[in-house]
Write an enzyme that holds these catalytic residues in place. Structure first.
Site, mmCIF file in Angstrom:
data_model
loop_
_atom_site.group_PDB
_atom_site.id
_atom_site.type_symbol
_atom_site.label_atom_id
_atom_site.label_comp_id
_atom_site.label_asym_id
_atom_site.label_seq_id
_atom_site.Cartn_x
_atom_site.Cartn_y
_atom_site.Cartn_z
ATOM 1 C CE1 TYR A 175 -61.558 5.351 116.928
ATOM 2 C CE2 TYR A 175 -59.737 4.157 117.497
ATOM 3 C CZ TYR A 175 -59.725 5.318 117.542
ATOM 4 O OH TYR A 175 -59.967 5.971 117.373
ATOM 5 C CE LYS A 217 -51.682 -16.933 112.534
ATOM 6 N NZ LYS A 217 -52.616 -16.904 111.887
ATOM 7 C CG LEU A 265 -39.052 -4.116 115.696
ATOM 8 C CD1 LEU A 265 -37.946 -3.203 114.946
ATOM 9 C CD2 LEU A 265 -38.796 -3.764 117.066
ATOM 10 C CE LYS A 293 -44.351 -15.519 120.478
ATOM 11 N NZ LYS A 293 -43.674 -13.940 118.810
#
Length: 660
Positions: A315, A423, A452, A411
C-alpha cells in the site's frame, strides 16, 4: 431582529428590486431637499419640478443598472465598487444638468453640487448601512478574533474576514510602535502587552497569526508569549505558499510545531542537491515511508533519468508511486518512475533490480525505526536493519553503484536500544566497505534527530490526545529530543551525499534540543486549553508521565567523538568516527547471523556488547516470544558495556553456546 433576518433571507432578485426602489426614492428625496434648502419654491411646487424629480430618479436607476451597480454583493463591497457607484451618481448629476438645460433652466446651478453631495452620501450610505446590518445579523454566529500583525497580510486577512465566514475581527495586535493607537481596516491596533486585557474586554476566542514572512525565531518568541494566555492560536500560510498560490491568506490553520521549535530551515545549495541525481538512475529504499517519500519528491524535482522506488509495503508503495506519477504528468517531466515491491532482506533480488535498471545513486532509507517495537522484536530488527543493509550494500558494490547514502539516526550514538545499535552497526558496515579496496562505490551516512510528522513522531500523537481531551502522555519530565522537518531531513540527505568522499558520517547542526514536556504544554495552551497540574488543579488537560520505555534515552546525541569538521555547507558537519576493518567485521557478522538464525537472543545481545558500538542497554530482554519461552528472570542484562560482557553472562548462569 426578525425583520432583518427576513430581509437577509430574501432571494437576490427581490433584494435588487428593493434596492432599485430605494435608490429612486433617495434620488428624488435628495433633489427635493436640495431645492428646498436653496429656496427653489416655484420650481418645487410646479409641474417642471415634478418632471425634473421623476426623470432624474428614473434615469439614475437606469444608469446604475447599466454600470452593473446592482450586481454588486453588498457584503463584498470595497473601494473600487464604491468608486463605480460614485461615477454612476456623477453621471446622474450630468443628466440633471442636461435635463435642466432642455427645460429652459428652471433650476439655478447652485442646486446641482448640493444635490450631488446629498445623493452621494445617501445612496452610498444606504449600502454601508445595509452591509453593517448584515454583519451585525451574523454577529452571534461568528467568533470574535484578534489579528496578530497589522501588515499587508493582516490587512488582507481582515478584509477577507469582514466579508463573512466564521470569524469577526475585533482588533489588531502589532509590536511596531508606528502602528499602535491607529486604525487599520477600521480596527484599532494595540500593543502585544494589551492582549490579555483585550481578551477579557472583547471576549476574544482566537488569535490569528498574520506574519507569514517573519523568521521562525521571531514566531517562536511570539508563540511562547501567546501560550501563557491559553487562547487558541491559528496562523495563515507562509509567504512561499502565498506567493506560489498554493494557499490564500484566509486559509487559516493550526500552528505548526516548526514554529514552536523556532529553528530556521536548512539552506539549500542547488549545486549539491542535484549533483548525484540529475540525468542519473536513482534508487530509494523505504520509498513509502516518511523520509523515503520526501526523498523521492525532491529527487524527482532534480531531473533524474529514472527513479526506482523500493518498498516491502504494497500500500505504501502504491501511494507514493501514484503521487509521483501524477507529479511527472503535471510537470511534463521526462523522468520515469518505476516501483519495485521487494524487501531489502532479499539481497539477490536487490542485486537483480540494480543490474536491470543500471542504478547509479542509491539512498537507503528502509529500516525498522520504532524503538519499542524493535526492542520487542530483536531478531527481526537484526535481520532487517543489519543484514538487509549488508546485502544491499554488497549488491551495490557488485553492481558498481556510484554513490550509496545511508539514512542513519542520532539513536546510533552510544545506543541504549537495539534499534540504535543496529543503525550504528550499519554505519560500521558502510565505513568498512568504503575502506575496502578495490571499490568504485562511494559510501556515506547521514545522521539526524527526530522527524516531525513522521509515523512515529510524538507531535501527531499529542494532537490526537489533546483532541480527545487528554491526558497527554510523556515518558519522562526531563526527556529532550532534537527535531527537524521531513523536507529538511531529505535536503540534508541529498546535499550531504554529494559532499562525501567515502566513509563519512554527516550530521546537521540542529540547534538546541527540545524538552518534550514543554512541547506538550505549549501545544495544549495554543489549543486554548490550560494544563492541569498542582498549580492549576482546575485545568483542562493533564500531562502524565508514563516512564521511559525499554531502551529509551533521556538525551540524544549526534556525535560520538570530538573530531568534528566543517563542510561546504554551514549547517552540515562531518566526523571520521570509530571504524572497524572489514576483515574483523566479517567474522563478527557471521557469528551474529548464526545467532539470529537460531533466535539466540542473549547471544545476540552479547555480540552487540562486544562490538565497538558503545552499546549501553539499561533494561531486560523484552521480546515477548523470548519471555514466553524462558521467563523474565533470564532477561536481565548488565548496562556497564562491553568490559563486563563475561561477568554479565556468568551472573546470568548462562554459556554463550547455549540456545538462549
Amino acid at each position: 431582529m426578525r425583520w432583518l433576518m427576513a430581509l437577509v433571507m430574501l432571494p437576490r432578485r427581490a433584494k435588487r428590486w428593493l434596492l432599485r426602489m430605494a435608490d429612486g426614492l433617495l434620488v428624488a428625496g435628495c433633489l427635493l431637499l436640495a431645492m428646498m434648502l436653496l429656496g427653489e419654491r416655484e420650481v418645487l411646487l410646479g409641474t417642471t419640478g415634478a418632471i425634473l424629480v421623476g426623470v432624474t430618479a428614473l434615469t439614475t436607476v437606469l444608469i446604475l443598472e447599466v454600470m452593473g451597480v446592482y450586481r454588486i454583493v453588498l457584503r463584498f463591497m470595497n473601494q473600487y465598487m464604491a468608486l463605480t457607484l460614485a461615477m454612476g451618481l456623477l453621471l446622474s448629476m450630468i443628466n440633471l444638468l442636461v435635463l435642466n438645460l432642455l427645460l429652459g433652466q428652471p433650476l439655478s446651478l447652485n442646486v446641482l453640487p448640493l444635490f450631488a453631495l446629498l445623493v452621494l452620501l445617501s445612496v452610498e450610505g444606504l449600502r454601508l448601512i445595509l452591509r453593517e446590518l448584515y454583519q451585525w445579523s451574523r454577529t452571534p454566529q461568528r467568533q470574535p478574533v484578534v489579528i496578530y500583525g497589522a501588515g499587508a497580510a493582516g490587512c488582507e486577512l481582515a478584509r477577507a474576514l469582514q466579508h463573512g465566514g466564521r470569524y469577526r475581527p475585533r482588533a489588531f495586535v502589532d509590536d511596531w510602535r508606528g502602528l499602535q493607537g491607529s486604525l487599520v481596516e477600521g480596527l484599532p491596533v494595540h500593543h502585544p502587552d494589551e492582549l490579555e486585557s483585550l481578551i477579557q474586554r472583547l471576549g476574544l476566542e482566537l488569535v490569528l497569526l498574520a506574519i507569514p514572512s517573519a523568521p521562525r525565531c521571531r514566531r517562536r518568541v511570539i508563540l511562547e508569549q501567546l501560550a501563557r494566555l491559553s487562547i487558541p492560536v491559528q496562523t495563515i500560510p507562509g509567504s512561499q505558499d502565498l506567493v506560489s498560490g498554493r494557499a490564500s491568506v484566509n486559509d487559516t490553520c493550526n500552528v505548526e510545531v516548526e514554529d514552536l521549535l523556532g529553528r530556521e530551515p536548512v539552506s539549500v545549495f542547488a549545486e549539491l542537491t542535484g549533483a548525484d541525481i540529475r540525468d542519473k538512475v536513482v534508487m530509494v529504499t523505504g520509498a513509502g515511508g516518511s523520509i523515503g517519500g520526501e526523498l523521492c519528491r525532491q529527487i524527482l524535482r532534480q531531473g533524474p533519468s529514472l527513479l526506482v522506488l523500493v518498498d516491502n509495503s504494497e500500500y505504501a508503495l502504491y501511494v507514493i508511486d501514484q503521487e509521483l506519477q501524477d507529479l511527472v504528468r503535471s510537470s511534463a517531466s521526462q523522468a520515469r518512475v518505476k516501483a519495485q515491491l521487494v524487501s531489502i532482506q532479499r539481497g539477490d533480488r536487490m542485486r537483480e533490480v540494480m543490474a536491470s535498471f543500471g542504478v547509479q545513486t542509491l539512498y537507503h532509507a528502509a529500516a525498522y525505526k520504532h524503538v519499542p517495537l524493535v526492542e520487542a522484536n530483536l531478531v527481526e530488527g537484526i535481520r532487517n536493519n543489519v543484514f538487509g543493509t549488508l546485502g544491499l550494500a554488497l549488491a551495490a558494490v557488485e553492481e558498481n553503484v556510484e554513490t550509496f547514502v545511508m539514512v542513519s539516526t542520532d539513536k546510533a550514538v552510544r545506543p541504549t536500544n537495539v534499534m540504535g545499535a543496529t543503525k550504528r552497526l550499519t554505519e560500521l558496515i558502510c565505513q568498512a566497505l568504503a575502506a575496502r579496496k578495490p571499490s568504485s562505490t562511494r559510501f556515506c551516512m547521514v545522521r539526524f534527530g527526530n522527524v516531525l510528522g513522521s509515523s512515529g513522531s510524538v507531535v501527531p500523537l499529542f494532537r490526537r490526545q489533546i483532541e480527545r481531551g487528554g491526558p497527554v502522555e510523556v515518558t519522562h519530565p526531563d526527556i529532550t529530543r532534537y527535531f527537524m522537518t521531513i523536507p529538511e531531513a531529505a535536503q540534508l540527505v541529498l546535499q550531504a551525499g554529494a559532499m562525501a568522499s567515502g566513509g563519512e558520517v554527516f550530521v546537521l547542526d540542529m540547534g538546541e534540543p527540545v524538552r518534550i514536556a514543554d512541547l506538550a504544554a505549549n501545544m495544549i495552551r495554543l489549543s486554548g486549553l490550560e494544563v492541569k497540574d498542582d498549580t492549576h488543579p482546575e485545568g483542562d488537560i493533564e500531562i502524565v508521565y508514563t516512564g521511559l520505555r525499554p531502551g529509551e534515552k533521556l538525551f540524544e546525541e549526534l556525535l560520538i567523538g570530538d573530531d568534528v569538521l566543517a563542510t561546504g555547507h554551514p549547517r552540515i558537519m562531518t566526523s571520521h568516527e570509530v571504524a572497524w576493518e572489514w576483515s574483523a567485521l566479517e567474522g563478527f557478522l557471521e557469528e551474529l547471523y548464526e545467532a539470529m538464525q537460531h533466535s539466540r537472543h542473549l547471544r545476540i545481545l552479547q555480540l552487540l556488547l562486544e562490538a565497538p558500538l558503545d552499546y549501553r542497554p539499561d533494561g531486560h530482554v523484552v521480546d515477548p516470544a523470548w519471555q514466553a519461552r524462558h521467563g523474565r528472570i533470564y532477561g536481565t542484562l548488565a548496562s556497564a558495556g562491553a568490559d563486563s560482557t563475561q561477568a554479565t553472562v556468568a551472573r546470568l548462569g548462562l554459556q554463550a553456546s547455549k540456545s538462549i
